[in-house]
Design an enzyme around this catalytic site. Structure first.
Site, PDB file in Angstrom:
ATOM      1  N   ILE A   1       0.835  -1.202   0.000  1.00  0.00           N
ATOM      2  CA  ILE A   1       0.000   0.000   0.000  1.00  0.00           C
ATOM      3  C   ILE A   1       0.871   1.254   0.000  1.00  0.00           C
ATOM      4  CG2 ILE A   1      -1.871   1.221   1.139  1.00  0.00           C
ATOM      5  CD1 ILE A   1      -2.539  -1.600  -0.012  1.00  0.00           C
TER       6      ILE A   1
ATOM      7  N   GLU B   1      -5.400   5.513 -14.163  1.00  0.00           N
ATOM      8  CA  GLU B   1      -4.302   5.087 -13.308  1.00  0.00           C
ATOM      9  C   GLU B   1      -3.174   4.471 -14.133  1.00  0.00           C
ATOM     10  OE1 GLU B   1      -5.932   2.635 -10.175  1.00  0.00           O
ATOM     11  OE2 GLU B   1      -7.583   4.042  -9.880  1.00  0.00           O
ATOM     12  N   ARG B   2      -3.533   3.764 -15.186  1.00  0.00           N
ATOM     13  CA  ARG B   2      -2.498   3.172 -16.043  1.00  0.00           C
ATOM     14  C   ARG B   2      -1.843   4.209 -16.932  1.00  0.00           C
ATOM     15  NH1 ARG B   2      -6.329  -2.160 -16.474  1.00  0.00           N
ATOM     16  NH2 ARG B   2      -5.347  -3.210 -14.688  1.00  0.00           N
TER      17      ARG B   2
ATOM     18  N   GLN C   1      30.531   5.647 -32.775  1.00  0.00           N
ATOM     19  CA  GLN C   1      29.308   5.353 -33.526  1.00  0.00           C
ATOM     20  C   GLN C   1      28.332   4.494 -32.731  1.00  0.00           C
ATOM     21  OE1 GLN C   1      29.173   2.543 -36.971  1.00  0.00           O
ATOM     22  NE2 GLN C   1      28.721   4.381 -38.168  1.00  0.00           N
TER      23      GLN C   1
END
Length: 374
Positions: free
Chosen positions: A156, A239-240, A276
Site C-alpha cells: 500500500i 491510473e495506467r 558510432q
C-alpha cells in the site's frame, strides 16, 4: 512542440517545478534512507496548491483537469521523485471520492486531502491476490448501521503516513463482487504493519494494513454495494496512463542527461558520444522516446475529453513501462561504472523503473486486456 497542454497548464508547471526543486530534490537521498517522507512536505505541497488539482473548488481544490495532473506527474518524474506519494493521493484516492463519494463524504475528507492534512491511500492488493482483484479475501459484514471489516492489505503506497484508506472488500466471501469502504486509521482494530523493504522506491512508505473487527458506519461506503469492481475498472484507465506519463518523462529526462554525460565523458582520447555505437544507441532511444511521447500525449488528450478506453490505456502502460525498463538499462550502460553508483540519477531511476511493469496491472495483464479487444 507538444500541443496537449494549455497556457494554464504550463503556468502550473512553473509553480510545480519551483516547489519540487526547492522542497523535494535536496531531501530525496535522506528520505530514501528513512523510507518515508515527512508529513510537513505534504502540508507545504497543499499550501502551494499542488495536491488534488482536479478536486472542485467547493471542496477546497483548484478545479483543474488531467492536464494539471499530468504536469505534476511529469515534474516529479523529471527529478525521479519516487519517494513522494502525491500521485496516489491526488490522482487516485481523491478521484474516487470526487467520482463516487456522497456530498457528506466529499465535504468531510476532500478539503483535508487538498491541504495535505489528510493523506489518502487505496487498498486493493492482498497477499496472494495482486492483479487478481476478484480473489481478494478482505470482508465486511453488516451489523445494523455499521460494517465490520476483517482482512489484510499489502503493497500500500503511502501506507505509513495514511490517514484515510479506501478499502476494497467483499460483503460475501463467496462472491466476486467488491465494495469500496472508507476507513479512518484511528478506528479500533485498524493497524499498520512495518514499512516494506523494496528493491526500488526506497523513499516511498509502502506498508501492510490490517483490519481486525474494524467498525465503520455504513455512511463510509463509497456509492453502492457490490459495485466496487466497476468503479475500479472505470478508474484504472487513468491510473495506467499515469504510469505511462511517468515512463515517458523518465525516458526523456534520462536520455538528455545521458547525452550530456557521453558528450563530456572521454574514453581512449575522445568523448563517448563520438563513438558510432553510442550515437546509434542514443539515436534509437530518441526515436523510440519520441514515438512514445506522441502516443502518450494522444492518450492524455483522450483522457481530457473523457474518451480514453481501457485497451488504449493498457497499450500506453505496457509500451511505456517496457520501454522505460529497456532504455534506462541502455542509458546506465553508457554511464559505465558510474551508472552503478547511487549518486547518479540514472542508477536510482533504473531500479525504480522496474516496478512499472508490475504495479497498476502487470505487463501480462495489459496484454490480456489488449488481446480481448482484438
Amino acid at each position: 512542440m507538444r500541443t496537449v497542454f494549455r497556457e494554464d497548464h504550463e503556468m502550473f508547471r512553473d509553480m510545480a517545478r519551483r516547489f519540487i526543486d526547492r522542497e523535494i530534490v535536496p531531501h530525496l537521498h535522506d528520505w530514501e534512507k528513512a523510507g518515508i517522507v515527512p508529513r510537513d512536505v505534504w502540508l507545504k505541497a497543499g499550501a502551494a496548491g499542488l495536491l488534488c488539482s482536479c478536486v472542485p473548488e467547493e471542496y477546497g481544490g483548484a478545479g483543474g483537469d488531467y492536464g494539471h495532473s499530468a504536469v505534476m506527474i511529469e515534474e516529479l518524474a523529471r527529478v525521479n521523485g519516487t519517494a513522494v506519494g502525491f500521485t496516489t493521493h491526488s490522482e487516485i484516492v481523491a478521484n474516487y471520492l470526487v467520482a463516487y463519494g456522497s456530498e457528506e463524504q466529499k465535504q468531510k475528507w476532500l478539503p483535508g486531502m487538498v491541504s495535505g492534512e489528510t493523506i489518502g491511500v487505496i487498498a486493493m492488493s492482498e497477499p496472494g491476490a495482486g492483479s487478481d482483484l476478484r480473489s481478494m479475501r478482505t470482508t465486511a459484514r453488516r451489523e445494523g448501521d455499521e460494517y465490520v471489516i476483517n482482512g489484510q492489505k499489502t503493497f500500500i503506497t503511502n501506507g505509513g503516513n495514511a490517514d484515510l484508506v479506501v478499502a476494497a472488500v467483499k460483503l460475501d466471501p463467496a462472491s466476486k463482487n467488491l465494495t469500496l469502504i472508507c476507513v479512518e486509521v484511528d478506528r479500533p482494530g485498524f493497524s499498520k504493519g512495518r514499512l516494506l523493504e523494496k528493491v526500488g522506491l526506497k523513499g516511498q512508505d509502502t506498508a501492510e494494513l490490517f483490519f481486525d473487527e474494524v467498525r465503520v458506519p455504513v455512511s463510509n461506503r463509497l456509492a453502492e454495494e457490490n459495485e466496487g469492481f466497476n468503479y475500479l475498472f472505470h478508474q484504472l484507465a487513468w491510473e495506467r496512463l499515469i504510469i505511462a506519463i511517468r515512463s515517458a518523462q523518465s525516458i526523456d529526462t534520462l536520455l538528455e542527461e545521458t547525452i550530456a554525460y557521453t558528450r563530456e565523458r572521454k574514453a581512449f582520447g575522445k568523448a563517448i558520444l563520438d563513438y558510432q555505437n553510442t550515437r546509434f544507441k542514443l539515436a534509437d532511444a530518441k526515436a523510440q522516446a519520441t514515438m512514445l511521447r506522441v502516443f502518450v500525449d494522444h492518450c492524455l488528450a483522450q483522457a481530457l475529453a473523457s474518451e480514453l478506453s481501457a485497451d488504449v490505456a493498457a497499450m500506453a502502460k505496457l509500451v511505456g513501462s517496457e520501454m522505460q525498463g529497456k532504455l534506462l538499462d541502455e542509458f546506465l550502460q553508457l554511464h559505465g561504472g558510474y551508472g552503478f553508483m547511487s549518486e547518479y540519477k540514472i542508477s536510482r531511476a533504473w531500479v525504480d523503473a522496474r516496478v512499472a511493469r508490475i504495479y497498476g496491472g502487470t505487463s501480462e495483464i495489459m496484454k490480456e486486456i489488449i488481446g480481448r479487444s482484438l
